[in-house]
Each structure stands twice: as C-alpha cells, then as structure tokens.
Design an enzyme around this catalytic site. Structure first.
Site, PDB file in Angstrom:
ATOM      1  CG  LEU A   1       6.688   1.426  -5.185  1.00  0.00           C
ATOM      2  CD1 LEU A   1       6.590   0.158  -6.016  1.00  0.00           C
ATOM      3  CD2 LEU A   1       7.737   1.291  -4.082  1.00  0.00           C
TER       4      LEU A   1
ATOM      5  CG  HIS B   1      -6.244  -2.676  -9.239  1.00  0.00           C
ATOM      6  ND1 HIS B   1      -6.040  -1.845  -8.158  1.00  0.00           N
ATOM      7  CD2 HIS B   1      -7.411  -2.297  -9.801  1.00  0.00           C
ATOM      8  CE1 HIS B   1      -7.062  -0.998  -8.079  1.00  0.00           C
ATOM      9  NE2 HIS B   1      -7.897  -1.244  -9.054  1.00  0.00           N
TER      10      HIS B   1
ATOM     11  CG  MET C   1      -1.893  -1.210   1.223  1.00  0.00           C
ATOM     12  SD  MET C   1      -2.905  -1.372  -0.241  1.00  0.00           S
ATOM     13  CE  MET C   1      -4.074  -0.063   0.066  1.00  0.00           C
ATOM     14  NE  ARG C   2       4.907   4.230   1.988  1.00  0.00           N
ATOM     15  CZ  ARG C   2       4.667   5.442   2.493  1.00  0.00           C
ATOM     16  NH1 ARG C   2       3.543   5.679   3.156  1.00  0.00           N
ATOM     17  NH2 ARG C   2       5.531   6.414   2.341  1.00  0.00           N
TER      18      ARG C   2
HETATM   19  C1  GRF Z   1      -5.971  -7.654  -2.797  1.00  0.00           C
HETATM   20  O1  GRF Z   1      -7.331  -7.463  -3.069  1.00  0.00           O
HETATM   21  C2  GRF Z   1      -5.132  -7.057  -3.894  1.00  0.00           C
HETATM   22  O2  GRF Z   1      -5.712  -7.145  -5.148  1.00  0.00           O
HETATM   23  C3  GRF Z   1      -5.038  -5.620  -3.481  1.00  0.00           C
HETATM   24  O3  GRF Z   1      -4.931  -5.644  -2.084  1.00  0.00           O
HETATM   25  C4  GRF Z   1      -5.527  -6.833  -1.585  1.00  0.00           C
HETATM   26  C5  GRF Z   1      -4.479  -7.540  -0.809  1.00  0.00           C
HETATM   27  O4  GRF Z   1      -4.967  -8.680  -0.160  1.00  0.00           O
HETATM   28  N1  GRF Z   1      -3.948  -4.967  -4.170  1.00  0.00           N
HETATM   29  P1  GRF Z   1      -3.952  -9.742   0.400  1.00  0.00           P
HETATM   30  O5  GRF Z   1      -3.028  -9.023   1.377  1.00  0.00           O
HETATM   31  O6  GRF Z   1      -3.203 -10.335  -0.744  1.00  0.00           O
HETATM   32  O7  GRF Z   1      -4.793 -10.761   1.108  1.00  0.00           O
END
Ligand code: GRF
Length: 203
Positions: free
Chosen positions: A92, A108, A89-90
């Site tokens: 880059l 995604h 969640m960063r």
């Molecule tokens: C997933 O839905 C992925 O597509 C999104 O963030 C979520 C991460 O879930 N980028 P996890 O940590 O893989 O369970």
C-alpha cells in the site's frame, strides 16, 4: 464500528474474523470483504457467510496510487472505520497507510521483527529457530514493521516441514486476529506514536 477485511486468496483469517464478529458481544461488524484478485477463493466463502464482497482488480489500474484511491473510495462508500489485512498481497502507498494509521491492522505469519516478507515458515526452518509464531500489528508505511498488538508463539518440532509448521502457526493466527481486532475496536489497543497503548485484556 464497521470493519473491512482485505484479502487476496483463501481467506481463512477472514473467516476467523467473520465467525468471531458473529458473536453478539463482538464490538464490530464485518461490513465487507474486498479482494484485489477477483478469483480469490475467500470471496466465495465471504458471500456464503452473507458478507458483502467487492473485487477491485489491481491489474485494471495503471499504478499503486490509482489502485489505492479506488480502494479508499470503496471503503468510504461502505462507511468503513477499521481495515484488517488478511493475506492481502499488495503493498500500500504511504499516503494510504497514513490516512488509515491507527485504523488498519495486519496479520503476519512470523514473530516480528523476525522474518518480514514472504516464505516465513521455510526461512524459520532454515534458520533453525526453536520458537516461531504470528503477529498482529498496526500497519505503517513500511511493510511488516508497524507497532505490535499481539503475538502467539508455537514450538518448532523435530521433522517439521513448512507445511506442518505453517499449519501450527495458522491455528494461532485464527485465535489472535479476532482477539486483536476486538481490542482495537474497543479502543483498548491504540496506536500512540510508534508504540501501541494497550489496556489489560484476557483472551
Ligand atoms: C496467513 O498466513 C497470513 O498470516 C498471511 O497470509 C496468510 C493468509 O492466509 N499474511 P489466509 O488467506 O488468511 O488463509
């Protein structure tokens, strides 16, 4: 090749990659898992699967370039060839994404180019789309924009909530992410300019 999986949270996609890479014919090894959040649940799950883990706490860095430099140094130490963002969640920096161009992929939870960014399942429901899904793409400087390697679609069903729809999408994420990583590590999916060169494949 040696793959690093970058996470921030629960790590279910990370686990799907670790499990797929355990197959003898998988063309890559998950060499380490790195989280920018030391408390990420995924770190414990990776450790339990005997994968080396590192936490690089973004809060310890003054700015994005210094965090990305630490990340890049860790990847060099681990002799990483490919990077998978899996719920990382960063944002880059452009410099980092350019250095790893063609060697870094992301999953995604939407059918790009629809619903970039956060809260994709809520937004899909409020737009009333009938088909939703997930996308694996090469990472470029702009978030959720890079060339698409693989997608899976799911129906939106009567009575769906973000939770029920998200679970249906997540099950498909766990199918296409390992499949896409396999193609990239085999050289069967390649970044060619701003397109993906793709050889024939079967899942
Ligand atoms: C997933 O839905 C992925 O597509 C999104 O963030 C979520 C991460 O879930 N980028 P996890 O940590 O893989 O369970």
């Amino acid at each position: 090749p040696r793959v690093a999986v970058l996470i921030s949270g629960r790590g279910s996609n990370m686990m799907s990659l670790i499990e797929a890479a355990a197959a003898p014919d998988f063309p890559a090894e998950i060499a380490c898992v790195i989280s920018n959040r030391p408390e990420a649940h995924g770190l414990a799950r990776a450790q339990a699967a005997n994968i080396p883990v590192r936490a690089i706490d973004h809060k310890a860095f003054a700015d994005r370039p210094s965090f990305d430099a630490a990340l890049d140094a860790a990847l060099a130490e681990e002799q990483i060839d490919f990077v998978c963002l899996a719920g990382f969640m960063r944002l880059l920096t452009r410099a980092f994404t350019e250095k790893w161009a063609g060697r870094m992929i992301n999953i995604h939870p939407a059918l790009l180019p629809s619903f970039k960014g956060l809260h994709t399942h809520e937004r899909a429901l409020s737009e009333g789309v009938l088909i939703h899904g997930c996308t694996v793409h090469f990472v470029t400087a702009e978030m959720d924009v890079g060339p698409i390697i693989m997608q899976a679609a799911v129906p939106v069903l009567e009575g769906d909530t973000p939770g029920t729809l998200g679970a249906r999408v997540l099950a498909q994420e766990h199918v296409i992410y390992p499949a896409a990583l396999r193609l990239v590590c085999d050289g069967r999916a390649r970044l060619e300019g701003n397109r993906v060169g793709l050889d024939a494949f079967e899942i």
